[in-house]
Design an enzyme around this catalytic site. Structure first.
Site, PDB file in Angstrom:
ATOM      1  CG  ASP A 243     -16.241 -91.249 -49.624  1.00  0.00           C
ATOM      2  OD1 ASP A 243     -15.413 -90.316 -49.532  1.00  0.00           O
ATOM      3  OD2 ASP A 243     -15.939 -92.446 -49.458  1.00  0.00           O
TER       4      ASP A 243
ATOM      5  CG  HIS B 171     -40.689 -71.318 -41.275  1.00  0.00           C
ATOM      6  ND1 HIS B 171     -39.802 -70.359 -41.680  1.00  0.00           N
ATOM      7  CD2 HIS B 171     -41.803 -71.116 -42.025  1.00  0.00           C
ATOM      8  CE1 HIS B 171     -40.360 -69.615 -42.626  1.00  0.00           C
ATOM      9  NE2 HIS B 171     -41.576 -70.055 -42.843  1.00  0.00           N
TER      10      HIS B 171
ATOM     11  CG  ASP C   2     -46.412 -74.364 -46.034  1.00  0.00           C
ATOM     12  OD1 ASP C   2     -46.267 -74.582 -47.250  1.00  0.00           O
ATOM     13  OD2 ASP C   2     -46.136 -73.263 -45.491  1.00  0.00           O
TER      14      ASP C   2
ATOM     15  CG  ASP D 243     -45.370 -71.935 -50.577  1.00  0.00           C
ATOM     16  OD1 ASP D 243     -45.655 -72.774 -49.712  1.00  0.00           O
ATOM     17  OD2 ASP D 243     -44.957 -70.780 -50.310  1.00  0.00           O
TER      18      ASP D 243
ATOM     19  CG  HIS E 255     -47.254 -65.128 -41.835  1.00  0.00           C
ATOM     20  ND1 HIS E 255     -48.007 -65.069 -42.977  1.00  0.00           N
ATOM     21  CD2 HIS E 255     -47.779 -66.142 -41.084  1.00  0.00           C
ATOM     22  CE1 HIS E 255     -48.941 -66.010 -42.926  1.00  0.00           C
ATOM     23  NE2 HIS E 255     -48.839 -66.669 -41.781  1.00  0.00           N
TER      24      HIS E 255
ATOM     25  CG  HIS F  14     -43.720 -65.813 -50.516  1.00  0.00           C
ATOM     26  ND1 HIS F  14     -43.480 -66.747 -51.492  1.00  0.00           N
ATOM     27  CD2 HIS F  14     -44.301 -66.504 -49.491  1.00  0.00           C
ATOM     28  CE1 HIS F  14     -43.863 -67.944 -51.071  1.00  0.00           C
ATOM     29  NE2 HIS F  14     -44.388 -67.831 -49.855  1.00  0.00           N
TER      30      HIS F  14
ATOM     31  CG  HIS G  24     -39.877 -67.230 -49.243  1.00  0.00           C
ATOM     32  ND1 HIS G  24     -39.623 -66.952 -47.925  1.00  0.00           N
ATOM     33  CD2 HIS G  24     -41.015 -67.984 -49.231  1.00  0.00           C
ATOM     34  CE1 HIS G  24     -40.564 -67.520 -47.158  1.00  0.00           C
ATOM     35  NE2 HIS G  24     -41.413 -68.150 -47.935  1.00  0.00           N
TER      36      HIS G  24
ATOM     37  CD  GLU H 211     -47.616 -67.823 -47.425  1.00  0.00           C
ATOM     38  OE1 GLU H 211     -47.454 -68.622 -46.483  1.00  0.00           O
ATOM     39  OE2 GLU H 211     -46.762 -67.645 -48.301  1.00  0.00           O
TER      40      GLU H 211
ATOM     41  CE1 TYR I 206     -50.017 -70.036 -38.642  1.00  0.00           C
ATOM     42  CE2 TYR I 206     -50.108 -67.633 -38.805  1.00  0.00           C
ATOM     43  CZ  TYR I 206     -49.988 -68.878 -39.408  1.00  0.00           C
ATOM     44  OH  TYR I 206     -49.831 -68.951 -40.771  1.00  0.00           O
TER      45      TYR I 206
ATOM     46  NE  ARG J  86     -48.588 -71.145 -43.827  1.00  0.00           N
ATOM     47  CZ  ARG J  86     -47.963 -71.608 -42.762  1.00  0.00           C
ATOM     48  NH1 ARG J  86     -48.137 -71.006 -41.581  1.00  0.00           N
ATOM     49  NH2 ARG J  86     -47.178 -72.662 -42.830  1.00  0.00           N
TER      50      ARG J  86
ATOM     51  CD  GLU K 240     -48.235 -70.879 -49.051  1.00  0.00           C
ATOM     52  OE1 GLU K 240     -47.995 -71.829 -48.282  1.00  0.00           O
ATOM     53  OE2 GLU K 240     -47.375 -70.062 -49.426  1.00  0.00           O
TER      54      GLU K 240
END
Ligand code: GLY
Ligand code: MN
Ligand code: MN
Length: 436
Positions: A36, A240, A257, A268, A347, A351, A358, A381, A385, A403, A405
């Protein structure tokens, strides 16, 4: 957000759809978590952008020039029992009275009513391929009309992606949207400050996450814009990472992040801080390099600059810095051309940011990277790494992930950083953490 803002958007959409055409867009659906219990409901951004209507089981129809009204909302009928168990819902009357629909019909009558609305229309604008139920129903409705062609009914002949028009609108933020984005950014920035203040060895990543969410919630922002990443030590090298389960160790960095959502608009932000409040020498060197790359990237943000310029500036600074620090060997130009930097920076530098973290909007126009214009909001950002098992670099760099950002608005004359309330200079972070 005021109704007048949604009205303005619908007017613009109707103009672009043009006469003899029609547009459809469905709401998000509820999804069962177990038995439920549903997952928290989040309205579809496109649907909300045009309607401000925050209920599932709804469909908005736009018909330019329709005499009885150009905006029709299909939604759930008011149900007293439902109201008792689940709370308020607009019902058909609410849809016209409070959400300014010209007409409203029960969603259960969609199959009976929609074919009539499609009759003799040329083009159907809708979010193609996003909702398989709507895709399927639309073809059924069109086939139904085709079967009546001998009676003179003409079925639409063209299906057109609605996103192209709508996402171009969403890319440019109005003052009302920027007000919400500024608020999301401000609350998120202060959440990061709080996280920096409580951070110390022995805490767990989830406790830092809890501090952020507590702060967002205390300020009325109950939703995060995306699952928070709180990644200590080498966890930061997983882009991520969301387990947020490990203990913070003295000597490690902590990458956070996280951003809140304010009335469907996202912030972000990423900051990377030393768990003890003091960076080690190697950490400082890598951190300063990422910070320099970010400054170079942000320096490229003003109207008329290519979308790609910020990324290229960041790559240039990072690659040249990695050569200086001995992480990469060779000539900077060639390392960039051969994309060797991707070993440690894999990366893009940013964005679009808006209702979706995004966010929507084309990055290329006529196959060229698009030029920045006032009203666009983007993240900047850059990061580095260095995998813990990377044998090609000195041991002191291994397992470090950084990072930084920020959210940046393109203004008429340059840019405005929406998230500057959270420190990022080494001395400022250290001072804040040590004063806590
Ligand atoms: N938080 C996701 C991103 O930075 O793109
Ligand atoms: Mn981002
Ligand atoms: Mn982020």
């Amino acid at each position: 957000m005021k109704q007048s803002e949604f009205k303005k958007r619908r007017k613009l959409l109707l103009q672009q759809i043009g006469p003899n055409n029609i547009a459809l867009i469905g709401s998000a659906s509820t999804r069962t978590r177990n038995r439920d219990v549903d997952y928290p409901f989040r309205q579809d951004s496109d649907f909300y952008y045009l309607t401000g209507f925050n209920e599932p089981d709804s469909l908005a129809v736009f018909i330019p020039g329709r005499e009885q009204g150009e905006y029709i909302l299909f939604c759930r009928e008011f149900d007293e029992k439902k109201a008792l168990w689940e709370g308020a819902h607009a019902g058909l009357e609410g849809a016209t009275e409070h959400y300014a629909a010209d007409d409203s019909f029960p969603i259960d009558d969609l199959d009976e009513i929609l074919p009539g609305l499609l009759e003799n229309k040329h083009k159907v604008f809708y979010p193609m391929g996003r909702d398989s139920d709507l895709d399927h129903s639309l073809l059924e409705w069109i086939n139904h009309l085709r079967s009546q062609s001998r009676t003179g009914v003409v079925a639409p002949g063209e299906l057109v992606s609605l996103e192209h028009i709508l996402h171009e609108m969403r890319l440019f933020k109005s003052p009302a949207e920027l007000k919400l984005m500024r608020h999301a950014a401000e609350v998120s920035a202060h959440g990061h400050v709080k996280a920096m203040q409580i951070c110390k060895p022995g805490l767990y990543e989830y406790q830092i996450e809890a501090e952020l969410i507590y702060h967002f919630g205390q300020n009325g922002l109950r939703c995060v814009a995306y699952p928070s990443i709180v990644a200590a030590g080498k966890n930061a090298c997983t882009l991520h990472y969301t387990e947020n389960a490990d203990k913070l160790k003295s000597g490690d960095l902590l990458l956070i992040d996280a951003g809140a959502e304010c009335d469907h608009y996202a912030a972000d932000i990423t900051r990377t801080i030393p768990v003890t409040g003091r960076f080690s020498e190697p950490q400082k060197q890598l951190y300063q390099l990422v910070l320099d790359a970010q400054a170079a990237a942000i320096g490229q943000i003003r109207p008329g600059m290519s979308w790609l310029a910020a990324h290229e500036a960041a790559v240039e600074v990072l690659t040249s810095g990695m050569v200086t620090l001995g992480l990469l060997k060779g000539k900077v130009k060639k390392l960039i051309k051969d994309e060797k930097y991707k070993q440690f920076y894999m990366h893009r530098t940013g964005h679009w940011l808006g209702m979706d973290v995004h966010d929507v909007g084309e990055y290329k126009v006529d196959q060229e990277w698009r030029l920045l214009e006032p009203g666009m909001v983007l993240t900047v950002e850059p990061g580095l790494y260095i995998p813990a098992d990377c044998k090609t670099v000195d041991e002191k760099w291994r397992g470090i992930g950084i990072r930084i950002e920020d959210d940046v608005l393109v203004t008429d004359t340059g840019h405005e950083i929406l998230t500057s309330a959270v420190p990022k200079a080494i001395a400022d972070i250290e001072a804040l953490m040590q004063a806590a």
